[in-house]
Design a protein around this motif. Structure first.
Motif, PDB file in Angstrom:
ATOM      1  N   SER A 148      95.367  48.776  28.670  1.00 39.78           N
ATOM      2  CA  SER A 148      95.783  49.281  28.326  1.00 39.78           C
ATOM      3  C   SER A 148      94.471  48.791  27.145  1.00 39.78           C
ATOM      4  O   SER A 148      93.633  47.736  28.082  1.00 39.78           O
ATOM      5  N   PHE A 149      93.983  48.142  25.674  1.00 37.67           N
ATOM      6  CA  PHE A 149      92.557  48.214  25.293  1.00 37.67           C
ATOM      7  C   PHE A 149      92.402  46.471  25.151  1.00 37.67           C
ATOM      8  O   PHE A 149      91.714  46.000  24.516  1.00 37.67           O
ATOM      9  N   THR A 204      93.726  44.447  27.477  1.00 40.33           N
ATOM     10  CA  THR A 204      94.466  44.063  28.603  1.00 40.33           C
ATOM     11  C   THR A 204      92.471  43.222  29.205  1.00 40.33           C
ATOM     12  O   THR A 204      91.810  43.929  29.533  1.00 40.33           O
ATOM     13  N   LYS A 205      92.504  41.506  29.259  1.00 43.20           N
ATOM     14  CA  LYS A 205      91.465  41.299  30.056  1.00 43.20           C
ATOM     15  C   LYS A 205      90.737  41.343  29.293  1.00 43.20           C
ATOM     16  O   LYS A 205      89.102  40.688  29.295  1.00 43.20           O
ATOM     17  N   LYS A 206      90.459  41.589  27.858  1.00 40.74           N
ATOM     18  CA  LYS A 206      89.197  41.173  26.726  1.00 40.74           C
ATOM     19  C   LYS A 206      89.247  39.628  26.327  1.00 40.74           C
ATOM     20  O   LYS A 206      88.025  39.444  25.352  1.00 40.74           O
ATOM     21  N   ALA A 207      90.472  39.332  26.566  1.00 42.24           N
ATOM     22  CA  ALA A 207      90.292  37.985  26.498  1.00 42.24           C
ATOM     23  C   ALA A 207      91.036  36.400  26.963  1.00 42.24           C
ATOM     24  O   ALA A 207      91.601  36.845  27.826  1.00 42.24           O
ATOM     25  N   ALA A 208      90.144  35.682  26.961  1.00 39.58           N
ATOM     26  CA  ALA A 208      90.795  34.239  28.099  1.00 39.58           C
ATOM     27  C   ALA A 208      91.595  33.341  27.310  1.00 39.58           C
ATOM     28  O   ALA A 208      90.701  32.851  25.691  1.00 39.58           O
ATOM     29  N   ILE A 219      91.859  39.866  18.978  1.00 39.08           N
ATOM     30  CA  ILE A 219      90.076  39.648  19.552  1.00 39.08           C
ATOM     31  C   ILE A 219      89.409  39.998  19.707  1.00 39.08           C
ATOM     32  O   ILE A 219      88.393  40.690  19.875  1.00 39.08           O
ATOM     33  N   ALA A 220      90.960  41.168  20.545  1.00 38.80           N
ATOM     34  CA  ALA A 220      89.886  42.686  21.873  1.00 38.80           C
ATOM     35  C   ALA A 220      89.455  43.342  19.954  1.00 38.80           C
ATOM     36  O   ALA A 220      88.586  44.182  19.875  1.00 38.80           O
ATOM     37  N   ALA A 221      89.892  43.562  18.908  1.00 38.80           N
ATOM     38  CA  ALA A 221      90.461  43.701  18.040  1.00 38.80           C
ATOM     39  C   ALA A 221      88.585  44.238  17.282  1.00 38.80           C
ATOM     40  O   ALA A 221      88.168  44.478  16.491  1.00 38.80           O
TER      41      ALA A 221
END
Lengths: 139, 384
Positions: free
Chosen positions: B2-3, B5-9, B96-98
């Motif tokens: 999804s949008f 996935t793996k965009k934040a850590a 965060i992704a947004a």
């Protein structure tokens, strides 16, 4: 009833009919006139279809023990003196379930599937609590 | 995928070391943890623009943010019980992704032990009225609610007391490898089976400890994470779900929880399967909690968790390393343990666990259960 330490139900606009029924030793369930479903506990609308058209129907008061636990430790006033007691889920013949206590037999005699019948325990001038005891065929 | 996935850590963590902290407030615990987690990440207090916490007070986020001296512009005090902080990590990843925040701080603090709160056996007493009128007059306890499920699981699937005890014993072995764990002495199956009955069939040594404690987690974008102090732990998937509140007659199936719902969502988002997971941190308020979660998450078929945990499978050296810090059963449980599932998963993925390190860990799961088997949240994390 004097000195009753356990929590006492607080009737509201919807549930007062239920508690009045308990005073008459009648276990009342809500039934939806639109989708035909029974529901417990009482709510302002049908939780299946959100219909406002609910009627009160007297339950058979009969059911079976769906699951239970014998409580050996509870620090709350009223319960701490009463352990061990049976905290149970009863499934009524109408299909709905209630949280309750099983009375009238030793905790060790209770089993899943046990046939039970409603009894009413007066705990205040306004409230009688529905509880369950083994049906004559159960033991 | 999804949008999100793996965009934040996860880039910073801190776990409060003490299990008993008399005279310390929950805000003091959270301030110490926030400082620890930010230093761990190599970030400053003023970098934080999003704040997450959960407590019984609905305005806890305001109270604690004030104490910490932060002015977040993204505030989330979602409280779904034990797994709240796992939900927070998911919510932070979305935000965060947004692009609506940059650095999220999640904190938790509790002094349940010092305040002598009998979490599982009757205290604190909730207010009456509403749905509680159909539950609390009958002597509900937290242990009792989970015991209803354990009794039904034994009835439906013939799971045994000894199988549940395997979990307590295996978790204690992990705790013996954690210098901060509350209880580290070895435990035997017989000791568990002979411990005091609390609410049948659950015995004392099947119940989590009551401790003080807290923790903090810092989340930022994966892009920024690559330039910070620690090896990034990427958020691959997350899910949350609920089935009922606190009235047990409303739990539709006593041997099946919404772990299946939050788990499926998390695995699907991450694009991985249960068999891919190297190390699992699974909420262990009680032994039965673990069993229902193992089934719901798909680590074993429904009804077979008793067999699954037999022969010390979840212990050090077993083929399913689980609750490697000693869990709630032996390490710490201040009331809502979800944050420690995250911190231990991150430590395993960073390779910081010393004697209890699971070799070659690449993929970790952190999964919490809250309320009275009411809610779950699942997080899947990776170090690559």
């Amino acid at each position: 009833m004097a000195g009753y330490l356990k929590p006492i139900p607080v009737p509201d606009k919807v549930s007062k009919t239920f508690w009045q029924g308990c005073q008459r030793h009648e276990l009342l369930l809500q039934k939806c006139r639109d989708c035909g479903r029974f529901q417990f506990y009482p709510r302002s609308l049908c939780i299946n279809c959100m219909s406002q058209s609910l009627e009160w129907v007297r339950s058979s008061g009969k059911g079976t023990v769906h699951t239970f636990t014998v409580t050996h430790q509870n620090v709350m006033p009223g319960f701490s003196q009463e352990v061990p007691y049976v905290f149970a889920i009863v499934e009524l013949t109408e299909g709905v379930r209630l949280t309750t206590n099983i009375m009238g037999c030793a905790p060790a005699e209770v089993y899943i599937g046990m046939p039970v019948t409603v009894v009413f325990e007066p705990i205040s001038p306004e409230i009688s609590l529905p509880k369950f005891r083994p049906s004559p065929s159960a033991l | 995928m999804s949008f999100i996935t793996k965009k934040a850590a996860i880039v910073g963590i801190h776990e409060y070391e003490l299990r008993r902290a008399p005279g310390v407030t929950t805000q003091q615990i959270q301030m110490e943890c926030a400082k620890g987690a930010l230093e761990d990440a190599g970030l400053k207090k003023d970098d934080v623009d999003a704040y997450f916490t959960a407590a019984l007070s609905p305005v806890e986020a305001l109270v604690t943010a004030e104490y910490l001296g932060i002015r977040p512009t993204y505030i989330d005090s979602t409280c779904i019980g034990g797994p709240s902080f796992i939900a927070h990590v998911g919510h932070a990843a979305i935000a965060i992704a947004a692009g609506v925040c940059k650095v999220a701080l999640i904190t938790y603090g509790s002094t349940a032990l010092s305040e002598m709160i009998s979490i599982g056996t009757g205290g604190p007493r909730p207010a009456m009225g509403g749905p509680n009128s159909f539950e609390l007059p009958y002597g509900q306890t937290v242990v009792g609610c989970y015991a209803l499920a354990a009794q039904r699981h034994a009835y439906e699937f013939s799971s045994t007391d000894a199988q549940r005890a395997e979990i307590s014993v295996a978790t204690r072995k992990w705790a013996s490898l954690n210098p901060h764990a509350m209880f580290r002495q070895p435990l035997t199956i017989d000791q568990v089976l002979n411990s005091k009955m609390i609410s049948s069939p659950l015995r004392f040594l099947e119940c989590c400890v009551i401790s003080d404690g807290g923790g903090a987690v810092v989340v930022t974008s994966s892009e920024r994470a690559r330039n910070l102090r620690q090896r990034p732990v990427y958020i691959l998937g997350w899910g949350e779900a609920m089935s009922h509140g606190t009235v047990m007659s409303q739990m539709s199936d006593f041997t099946h929880t919404v772990a299946s719902v939050s788990g499926d969502k998390a695995f699907m988002m991450a694009g991985v399967k249960p068999e891919d997971i190297d190390v699992a941190q699974i909420y262990d308020s009680f032994t039965i909690t673990v069993m229902l979660n193992l089934e719901g998450l798909g680590f074993c078929p429904r009804g077979e968790s008793g067999h699954f945990v037999s022969a010390q499978r979840t212990a050090p050296g077993g083929d399913f390393p689980m609750n490697t810090d000693g869990g709630g059963l032996s390490s710490n449980h201040p009331g809502m343990r979800g944050i420690f599932l995250i911190t231990e998963a991150v430590r395993q993925l960073r390779g910081e666990c010393g004697a209890r390190q699971v070799p070659n860990t690449k993929l970790a799961l952190a999964h919490g259960t809250g309320g009275m088997l009411s809610s779950t949240a699942t997080l899947i994390l990776s170090n690559e």
